[in-house]
Scaffold this motif. Sequence first.
Motif, PDB file in Angstrom:
ATOM      1  N   GLY A   1      42.405  40.577  30.723  1.00 30.41           N
ATOM      2  CA  GLY A   1      43.607  40.819  31.515  1.00 30.41           C
ATOM      3  C   GLY A   1      43.279  41.048  32.977  1.00 30.41           C
ATOM      4  N   LEU A   2      42.223  41.810  33.245  1.00 24.78           N
ATOM      5  CA  LEU A   2      41.817  42.061  34.632  1.00 24.78           C
ATOM      6  C   LEU A   2      41.374  40.782  35.331  1.00 24.78           C
ATOM      7  CD1 LEU A   2      39.825  45.407  34.221  1.00 24.78           C
ATOM      8  CD2 LEU A   2      42.060  45.092  35.284  1.00 24.78           C
ATOM      9  N   THR A   3      40.574  39.960  34.641  1.00 24.16           N
ATOM     10  CA  THR A   3      40.133  38.716  35.260  1.00 24.16           C
ATOM     11  C   THR A   3      41.307  37.755  35.452  1.00 24.16           C
ATOM     12  OG1 THR A   3      39.496  37.831  33.096  1.00 24.16           O
ATOM     13  CG2 THR A   3      37.777  38.851  34.428  1.00 24.16           C
ATOM     14  N   LEU A   4      42.254  37.756  34.529  1.00 27.52           N
ATOM     15  CA  LEU A   4      43.431  36.911  34.684  1.00 27.52           C
ATOM     16  C   LEU A   4      44.242  37.334  35.906  1.00 27.52           C
ATOM     17  CD1 LEU A   4      45.118  34.625  33.485  1.00 27.52           C
ATOM     18  CD2 LEU A   4      46.330  36.344  32.165  1.00 27.52           C
ATOM     19  N   ILE A   5      44.438  38.627  36.076  1.00 29.49           N
ATOM     20  CA  ILE A   5      45.161  39.130  37.251  1.00 29.49           C
ATOM     21  C   ILE A   5      44.399  38.790  38.521  1.00 29.49           C
ATOM     22  CG2 ILE A   5      45.871  41.242  38.443  1.00 29.49           C
ATOM     23  CD1 ILE A   5      46.536  42.382  35.646  1.00 29.49           C
ATOM     24  N   LEU A   6      43.082  38.958  38.498  1.00 28.05           N
ATOM     25  CA  LEU A   6      42.263  38.642  39.659  1.00 28.05           C
ATOM     26  C   LEU A   6      42.361  37.157  40.017  1.00 28.05           C
ATOM     27  CD1 LEU A   6      40.138  39.685  41.695  1.00 28.05           C
ATOM     28  CD2 LEU A   6      38.396  39.045  40.016  1.00 28.05           C
ATOM     29  N   MET A   7      42.339  36.290  39.014  1.00 31.54           N
ATOM     30  CA  MET A   7      42.450  34.852  39.267  1.00 31.54           C
ATOM     31  C   MET A   7      43.813  34.485  39.837  1.00 31.54           C
ATOM     32  SD  MET A   7      40.463  33.243  35.994  1.00 31.54           S
ATOM     33  CE  MET A   7      41.065  31.618  36.317  1.00 31.54           C
ATOM     34  N   VAL A   8      44.866  35.083  39.320  1.00 25.18           N
ATOM     35  CA  VAL A   8      46.212  34.783  39.814  1.00 25.18           C
ATOM     36  C   VAL A   8      46.371  35.253  41.250  1.00 25.18           C
ATOM     37  CG1 VAL A   8      48.659  35.364  39.537  1.00 25.18           C
ATOM     38  CG2 VAL A   8      47.297  34.711  37.547  1.00 25.18           C
ATOM     39  N   VAL A   9      45.929  36.467  41.534  1.00 19.69           N
ATOM     40  CA  VAL A   9      46.057  37.012  42.891  1.00 19.69           C
ATOM     41  C   VAL A   9      45.254  36.175  43.877  1.00 19.69           C
ATOM     42  CG1 VAL A   9      45.456  39.004  44.330  1.00 19.69           C
ATOM     43  CG2 VAL A   9      46.618  39.340  42.152  1.00 19.69           C
ATOM     44  N   CYS A  10      44.027  35.829  43.514  1.00 23.28           N
ATOM     45  CA  CYS A  10      43.196  35.037  44.422  1.00 23.28           C
ATOM     46  C   CYS A  10      43.731  33.613  44.582  1.00 23.28           C
ATOM     47  CB  CYS A  10      41.751  35.018  43.942  1.00 23.28           C
ATOM     48  SG  CYS A  10      40.929  36.609  44.158  1.00 23.28           S
ATOM     49  N   SER A  11      44.326  33.048  43.548  1.00 23.88           N
ATOM     50  CA  SER A  11      44.920  31.713  43.669  1.00 23.88           C
ATOM     51  C   SER A  11      46.109  31.734  44.617  1.00 23.88           C
ATOM     52  CB  SER A  11      45.354  31.200  42.306  1.00 23.88           C
ATOM     53  OG  SER A  11      44.263  31.019  41.464  1.00 23.88           O
ATOM     54  N   VAL A  12      46.960  32.731  44.467  1.00 29.21           N
ATOM     55  CA  VAL A  12      48.108  32.850  45.366  1.00 29.21           C
ATOM     56  C   VAL A  12      47.640  33.116  46.788  1.00 29.21           C
ATOM     57  CG1 VAL A  12      50.136  34.262  45.907  1.00 29.21           C
ATOM     58  CG2 VAL A  12      49.707  33.546  43.554  1.00 29.21           C
ATOM     59  N   ALA A  13      46.652  33.986  46.945  1.00 26.04           N
ATOM     60  CA  ALA A  13      46.137  34.290  48.276  1.00 26.04           C
ATOM     61  C   ALA A  13      45.479  33.065  48.904  1.00 26.04           C
ATOM     62  CB  ALA A  13      45.143  35.450  48.207  1.00 26.04           C
ATOM     63  N   SER A  14      44.820  32.227  48.103  1.00 23.99           N
ATOM     64  CA  SER A  14      44.243  30.996  48.641  1.00 23.99           C
ATOM     65  C   SER A  14      45.336  30.060  49.131  1.00 23.99           C
ATOM     66  CB  SER A  14      43.408  30.287  47.572  1.00 23.99           C
ATOM     67  OG  SER A  14      42.287  31.034  47.242  1.00 23.99           O
ATOM     68  N   GLY A  15      46.410  29.998  48.391  1.00 19.67           N
ATOM     69  CA  GLY A  15      47.526  29.161  48.809  1.00 19.67           C
ATOM     70  C   GLY A  15      48.212  29.672  50.055  1.00 19.67           C
TER      71      GLY A  15
ATOM     72  N   SER B   1      38.992  30.686  60.840  1.00 21.74           N
ATOM     73  CA  SER B   1      39.562  31.851  60.153  1.00 21.74           C
ATOM     74  C   SER B   1      40.281  31.437  58.870  1.00 21.74           C
ATOM     75  CB  SER B   1      40.496  32.619  61.089  1.00 21.74           C
ATOM     76  OG  SER B   1      41.582  31.810  61.482  1.00 21.74           O
ATOM     77  N   VAL B   2      40.945  30.284  58.873  1.00 21.52           N
ATOM     78  CA  VAL B   2      41.588  29.804  57.652  1.00 21.52           C
ATOM     79  C   VAL B   2      40.532  29.506  56.597  1.00 21.52           C
ATOM     80  CG1 VAL B   2      42.948  27.932  56.648  1.00 21.52           C
ATOM     81  CG2 VAL B   2      43.631  28.927  58.822  1.00 21.52           C
ATOM     82  N   MET B   3      39.449  28.829  57.000  1.00 24.83           N
ATOM     83  CA  MET B   3      38.378  28.520  56.055  1.00 24.83           C
ATOM     84  C   MET B   3      37.707  29.803  55.550  1.00 24.83           C
ATOM     85  SD  MET B   3      38.542  25.403  55.500  1.00 24.83           S
ATOM     86  CE  MET B   3      37.074  25.119  54.567  1.00 24.83           C
ATOM     87  N   ALA B   4      37.580  30.805  56.398  1.00 23.42           N
ATOM     88  CA  ALA B   4      36.976  32.071  55.975  1.00 23.42           C
ATOM     89  C   ALA B   4      37.829  32.758  54.901  1.00 23.42           C
ATOM     90  CB  ALA B   4      36.779  32.992  57.178  1.00 23.42           C
ATOM     91  N   THR B   5      39.160  32.731  55.082  1.00 24.96           N
ATOM     92  CA  THR B   5      40.010  33.349  54.055  1.00 24.96           C
ATOM     93  C   THR B   5      39.964  32.554  52.755  1.00 24.96           C
ATOM     94  OG1 THR B   5      41.972  32.170  54.876  1.00 24.96           O
ATOM     95  CG2 THR B   5      41.579  34.404  55.722  1.00 24.96           C
ATOM     96  N   LEU B   6      39.878  31.220  52.853  1.00 25.51           N
ATOM     97  CA  LEU B   6      39.751  30.418  51.642  1.00 25.51           C
ATOM     98  C   LEU B   6      38.436  30.733  50.918  1.00 25.51           C
ATOM     99  CD1 LEU B   6      41.145  26.954  52.742  1.00 25.51           C
ATOM    100  CD2 LEU B   6      42.126  28.532  51.095  1.00 25.51           C
ATOM    101  N   TYR B   7      37.351  30.817  51.659  1.00 25.18           N
ATOM    102  CA  TYR B   7      36.061  31.163  51.050  1.00 25.18           C
ATOM    103  C   TYR B   7      36.101  32.538  50.405  1.00 25.18           C
ATOM    104  CZ  TYR B   7      33.803  27.197  53.341  1.00 25.18           C
ATOM    105  OH  TYR B   7      33.443  25.957  53.735  1.00 25.18           O
ATOM    106  N   PHE B   8      36.758  33.479  51.085  1.00 26.37           N
ATOM    107  CA  PHE B   8      36.815  34.838  50.547  1.00 26.37           C
ATOM    108  C   PHE B   8      37.568  34.879  49.225  1.00 26.37           C
ATOM    109  CE2 PHE B   8      39.026  38.920  50.156  1.00 26.37           C
ATOM    110  CZ  PHE B   8      37.934  39.763  50.106  1.00 26.37           C
ATOM    111  N   PHE B   9      38.723  34.248  49.179  1.00 26.24           N
ATOM    112  CA  PHE B   9      39.527  34.295  47.958  1.00 26.24           C
ATOM    113  C   PHE B   9      38.994  33.366  46.910  1.00 26.24           C
ATOM    114  CE2 PHE B   9      42.789  35.764  51.061  1.00 26.24           C
ATOM    115  CZ  PHE B   9      42.869  37.048  50.569  1.00 26.24           C
TER     116      PHE B   9
END
Length: 109
Positions: free
Chosen positions: A78-92, A101-109
Amino acid sequence: MAGQKLQVLDALDVAKTQWYHFTAIIIAGMGFFTDAYDLFCISLVTKLLGRIYYHVAGSPKLFFGWLGDKLGRKRVYGLTLILMVVCSVASGLSFGHSAKSVMATLYFF
């Protein structure tokens, strides 16, 4: 309007099956097959190849595998699923004023 829709459906009902129908089914099926292959098979194959060719004796376990052993696999899933969803939305929704800076945020997420 409803009469036109019924005419179209009637025309589809009486149409003979042609080679085009099989081609469309094959193309749609191949798209589904390649997506399923990417989602389900590639991760397993790369993991196995990594264990065969790139195994380092005494290397530490993966963090989420260890955490699953300690906290329980259902909770960690459940934690990894939440982490994947949050990072996917944040990447978008990556942000920044410059390309770096855009590429840095993509790399981070």
